[in-house]
Scaffold this active site. Structure first.
Site, PDB file in Angstrom:
ATOM      1  N   SER A  67      46.068  40.168  47.447  1.00 14.97           N
ATOM      2  CA  SER A  67      45.867  40.050  48.897  1.00 14.97           C
ATOM      3  C   SER A  67      47.143  39.632  49.616  1.00 14.97           C
ATOM      4  CB  SER A  67      44.773  39.024  49.192  1.00 14.97           C
ATOM      5  OG  SER A  67      43.581  39.388  48.533  1.00 14.97           O
TER       6      SER A  67
HETATM    7  N1  SAH Z   1      42.258  37.419  44.868  1.00 11.60           N
HETATM    8  C1  SAH Z   1      42.768  38.613  44.265  1.00 11.60           C
HETATM    9  C2  SAH Z   1      42.165  39.819  44.955  1.00 11.60           C
HETATM   10  C3  SAH Z   1      42.012  40.946  44.039  1.00 11.60           C
HETATM   11  S1  SAH Z   1      41.207  42.359  44.745  1.00 11.60           S
HETATM   12  C4  SAH Z   1      44.277  38.645  44.358  1.00 11.60           C
HETATM   13  O1  SAH Z   1      44.818  38.231  45.400  1.00 11.60           O
HETATM   14  O2  SAH Z   1      44.930  39.113  43.435  1.00 11.60           O
HETATM   15  C5  SAH Z   1      39.527  42.031  44.310  1.00 11.60           C
HETATM   16  C6  SAH Z   1      39.201  41.939  42.856  1.00 11.60           C
HETATM   17  O3  SAH Z   1      37.778  41.811  42.739  1.00 11.60           O
HETATM   18  C7  SAH Z   1      39.587  43.143  42.013  1.00 11.60           C
HETATM   19  O4  SAH Z   1      40.397  42.733  40.949  1.00 11.60           O
HETATM   20  C8  SAH Z   1      38.238  43.702  41.516  1.00 11.60           C
HETATM   21  O5  SAH Z   1      38.303  44.246  40.221  1.00 11.60           O
HETATM   22  C9  SAH Z   1      37.360  42.464  41.552  1.00 11.60           C
HETATM   23  N2  SAH Z   1      35.911  42.727  41.646  1.00 11.60           N
HETATM   24  C10 SAH Z   1      35.260  43.698  42.311  1.00 11.60           C
HETATM   25  N3  SAH Z   1      33.932  43.586  42.152  1.00 11.60           N
HETATM   26  C11 SAH Z   1      33.720  42.501  41.358  1.00 11.60           C
HETATM   27  C12 SAH Z   1      32.554  41.872  40.828  1.00 11.60           C
HETATM   28  N4  SAH Z   1      31.331  42.338  41.072  1.00 11.60           N
HETATM   29  N5  SAH Z   1      32.725  40.767  40.058  1.00 11.60           N
HETATM   30  C13 SAH Z   1      33.969  40.286  39.788  1.00 11.60           C
HETATM   31  N6  SAH Z   1      35.100  40.848  40.251  1.00 11.60           N
HETATM   32  C14 SAH Z   1      34.986  41.942  41.037  1.00 11.60           C
END
Ligand code: SAH
Length: 219
Positions: A67
């Site tokens: 993000s």
């Molecule tokens: N906070 C992270 C954001 C990553 S994007 C950062 O700044 O790096 C969101 C993430 O949520 C992705 O890696 C995706 O694989 C994960 N995601 C999506 N659906 C999910 C679920 N049901 N349970 C756990 N993780 C999930």
């Protein structure tokens, strides 16, 4: 592997906090300090290290993103995390937001549905010396009932509607922040007070969709 940030990386982190985060109104000194401290340059892909402090999200592979720095700081500030708090994070991704939470809270429980990302984040965060983070690879829309209730829940993938199972895992006085919607989302801030759930709509954002049971409307 112990990472020694270069002088330039330290300066760029300072600049990121001042120009992208402070200037847009994040004031909580503990949050700003955590954003200065966590080496964002380690959490991006190796080839992106030179643009680690870009004012936007970056790809981390598997169709997922790390993000935007401002959004990480803003969401963290809105959760008002205390040093004794137990925090649940859904969507570990790169592990960057996880590290920021681990700087502020007592314990962080983080769930990632893409196993390779979970394993990578775990390696990075352990190498950074964090010992207050618990990892799980799996579907976060169901929360982490064995470790509930939580003082704060941070959701960084977008469900169409807030999974009820997560609301159930909020402690009395607990806060949850979640981007709700399909293509574009609004950040929602929920709080459990006196048994009731208060909701506030914050700013518009764009996150990757939450997959797993939330996507199928089952959570
Ligand atoms: N906070 C992270 C954001 C990553 S994007 C950062 O700044 O790096 C969101 C993430 O949520 C992705 O890696 C995706 O694989 C994960 N995601 C999506 N659906 C999910 C679920 N049901 N349970 C756990 N993780 C999930």
């Amino acid at each position: 592997m112990i990472h020694e940030p270069s002088q330039e990386e330290r300066r760029e982190r300072e600049r990121m906090v001042k120009d992208q985060i402070g200037r847009r109104g994040v004031r909580d000194e503990r949050v700003l300090q955590a954003m200065r401290k966590v080496p964002r340059e380690l959490f991006v892909e190796r080839n992106d290290r030179a643009c680690a402090f870009h004012d936007g999200p970056l790809s981390i592979g598997h169709g997922q993103t790390i993000s935007q720095p401002y959004i990480v700081a803003y969401m963290t500030e809105m959760l008002a995390i205390g040093s004794a708090d137990r925090v649940l994070e859904i969507g570990t991704g790169s592990g960057y937001q996880t590290a920021v939470l681990a700087e502020l809270a007592a314990e962080v429980y983080t769930i990632e549905i893409v196993e390779e990302l979970s394993v990578r984040a775990q390696g990075l965060l352990r190498a950074q010396g964090y010992s207050n983070i618990h990892f799980r690879a799996g579907d976060g829309s169901l929360g982490w009932s064995e470790a509930a209730p939580f003082d704060a829940i941070m959701v960084t993938a977008a469900p169409d509607r807030t999974p009820e199972r997560l609301i159930d895992q909020l402690a009395e006085g607990g806060r949850m922040i979640v981007p709700v919607g399909s293509v574009e989302q609004n950040l929602e801030l929920l709080a459990r007070r006196g048994g009731a759930i208060e909701r506030r709509e914050l700013i518009g954002v764009r996150f990757v969709p939450m997959t797993g049971r939330a996507q199928k409307g089952e959570a």
